[in-house]
Motif scaffolding. Structure first.
Motif, PDB file in Angstrom:
ATOM      1  N   UNK A  37       0.812  -1.208   0.000  1.00 51.40           N
ATOM      2  CA  UNK A  37       0.000   0.000   0.000  1.00 51.40           C
ATOM      3  C   UNK A  37       0.846   1.258   0.000  1.00 51.40           C
ATOM      4  N   UNK A  38       1.865   1.280   0.852  1.00 57.45           N
ATOM      5  CA  UNK A  38       2.750   2.445   0.923  1.00 57.45           C
ATOM      6  C   UNK A  38       3.521   2.607  -0.380  1.00 57.45           C
ATOM      7  N   UNK A  39       4.025   1.490  -0.931  1.00 61.03           N
ATOM      8  CA  UNK A  39       4.805   1.556  -2.168  1.00 61.03           C
ATOM      9  C   UNK A  39       3.956   2.060  -3.329  1.00 61.03           C
ATOM     10  N   UNK A  40       2.729   1.547  -3.455  1.00 58.71           N
ATOM     11  CA  UNK A  40       1.842   1.977  -4.544  1.00 58.71           C
ATOM     12  C   UNK A  40       1.495   3.455  -4.394  1.00 58.71           C
ATOM     13  N   UNK A  41       1.227   3.878  -3.181  1.00 60.76           N
ATOM     14  CA  UNK A  41       0.871   5.275  -2.938  1.00 60.76           C
ATOM     15  C   UNK A  41       2.018   6.208  -3.319  1.00 60.76           C
ATOM     16  N   UNK A  42       3.238   5.867  -2.940  1.00 61.33           N
ATOM     17  CA  UNK A  42       4.399   6.696  -3.292  1.00 61.33           C
ATOM     18  C   UNK A  42       4.595   6.727  -4.804  1.00 61.33           C
ATOM     19  N   UNK A  43       4.459   5.570  -5.458  1.00 55.30           N
ATOM     20  CA  UNK A  43       4.678   5.495  -6.908  1.00 55.30           C
ATOM     21  C   UNK A  43       3.640   6.298  -7.672  1.00 55.30           C
TER      22      UNK A  43
END
Length: 411
Positions: A37-43
């Motif tokens: 979730x964090x990775x997708x949000x940052x990307x």
């Protein structure tokens, strides 16, 4: 060595194996869900920042940040430019004459906006010189009636370098034949392409040629300005309006293109909100795994209580454990997000070249832009940790309510 009791036991519980492997699987899924979730949000936010940057560079690089118009034709634009360049935040100034009309070539007609410019000064306020597809901007020599067209406009009319086009203005002229529209033949000496809407709407001519067409010999309408911070255009415009007096008025990009950037920022906000639900779902997994862990550790909790641990200590033990799970998921998610955000452009190009898929040809950029902003990373990490910490409160409170006698009755 000093070791806070709750922190020490919470760390031990986090690293210890549970008797029920299902709980370990749920805990791992919680951390992985939070990480993704964090990775997708940052990307995604980095990609949206990239599109916003390209819009700001390409569209607002062609559109004037701020214009100073004279209520009467301006005879000495350099003196006016010197005055406005003294204002803090003004980076460049260039003269202009604007014309609206139609361009014809071999029976094909297209409406357009014609900007009369001084090529050397125009480089201080516009990026058109950096996006020349063919020809040169310096070909706009006064008196030669040359024209630089946008790529879309050139394709629509079917013109190439050296072709003749006729500019027709809506103003009428009196002649022995009666009332006729004003027109002039121009030679196409350049084509620019910025992959934006202006490619199909805009053309450039020499400012003196445009002034003659507008019957404003040796005068201009005003000066265009480029600012250090384009979002300060309304404030700078208001200040210049007060400084220059009633003989001038100002217009800025927010009146013509402000809705575009407001829509992009609203979309970015809504995307952040929606993608935050991925983090929230992972937090619910943390709650479920912690509740099951509390149920399994009831006997251990009872033993700790009989040894003198207070309900607050028990609550902090499980808060430490849940927070460590959230910290691990958030930390690895931030690292993965940074890795994806900094390489997503290359990944997009690899997909296009490998599968021969032209995914971005329909857009104003032919690649997937990305701009990692550390402020976004910090906010996302803080939100993820806050949600993770909040998810530990109920299971920890439930653990603190365990009664030792009830828990040990059937042990």
């Amino acid at each position: 060595m000093f070791r806070p009791f709750s922190l020490f036991v919470g760390v031990r519980y986090t690293g210890a194996r549970t008797r029920n492997s299902f709980i370990s699987v749920i805990t791992l899924i919680s951390a992985l869900g939070l990480m993704l979730g964090v990775a997708v949000l940052i990307t995604v936010l980095s990609v949206m920042n990239g599109f916003e940057r390209e819009l700001q560079t390409r569209i607002l690089g062609m559109v004037t940040h701020l214009s100073v118009h004279g209520r009467e034709p301006v005879e000495d634009w350099r003196a006016l430019a010197d005055r406005v360049l003294r204002e803090p935040g003004v980076k460049g100034a260039a003269p202009f004459v604007e014309l609206q009309g139609m361009l014809t070539h071999r029976g094909t007609v297209a409406g357009l906006m014609v900007n009369g410019i001084e090529p050397e000064a125009e480089r201080n306020v516009s990026i058109v010189g950096d996006f020349m597809w063919e020809g040169e901007l310096d070909s706009l020599v006064p008196g030669e009636y040359n024209m630089v067209l946008g790529y879309g406009l050139a394709r629509k009319l079917g013109v190439e370098l050296g072709d003749k086009v006729v500019l027709v203005l809506p103003e009428a002229s009196l002649s022995p034949a009666g009332v006729t529209p004003r027109f002039r033949r121009f030679t196409v000496t350049g084509i620019f392409r910025v992959r934006a809407e202006v490619d199909s709407l805009l053309a450039y001519v020499s400012v003196s040629d445009a002034a003659r067409m507008a019957r404003q010999t040796d005068t201009v309408e005003g000066v265009r300005l480029r600012l250090d911070d384009l979002f300060q255009a309304p404030r700078v415009g208001w200040t210049l309006q007060q400084t220059l007096g009633n003989g001038y008025y100002t217009t800025d990009w927010t009146r013509s293109h402000g809705n575009l950037f407001q829509a992009i920022r609203m979309e970015k906000t809504m995307m952040t909100l929606l993608l935050s639900f991925i983090v929230a779902v992972a937090a619910f997994n943390i709650i479920s795994s912690q509740v099951m862990l509390v149920t399994e550790k009831r006997a251990n909790i009872a033993v700790l209580r009989t040894l003198g641990a207070t309900p607050g200590m028990i609550m902090r033990i499980f808060m430490v454990q849940g927070t460590l799970i959230g910290l691990a998921g958030t930390g690895f998610g931030v690292l993965l997000g940074i890795l994806l955000a900094t390489n997503v452009s290359d990944i997009g190009q690899w997909i296009e070249s490998t599968f021969n898929a032209h995914m971005f040809d329909a857009y104003f950029v032919n690649y997937l832009p990305s701009e990692l902003q550390w402020g976004d990373v910090g906010v996302i990490a803080a939100i993820a940790m806050l949600i993770s910490f909040s998810a530990t409160l109920y299971p920890s409170w439930r653990a603190s309510r365990v009664q030792p006698a009830e828990a040990l009755r059937y042990e």
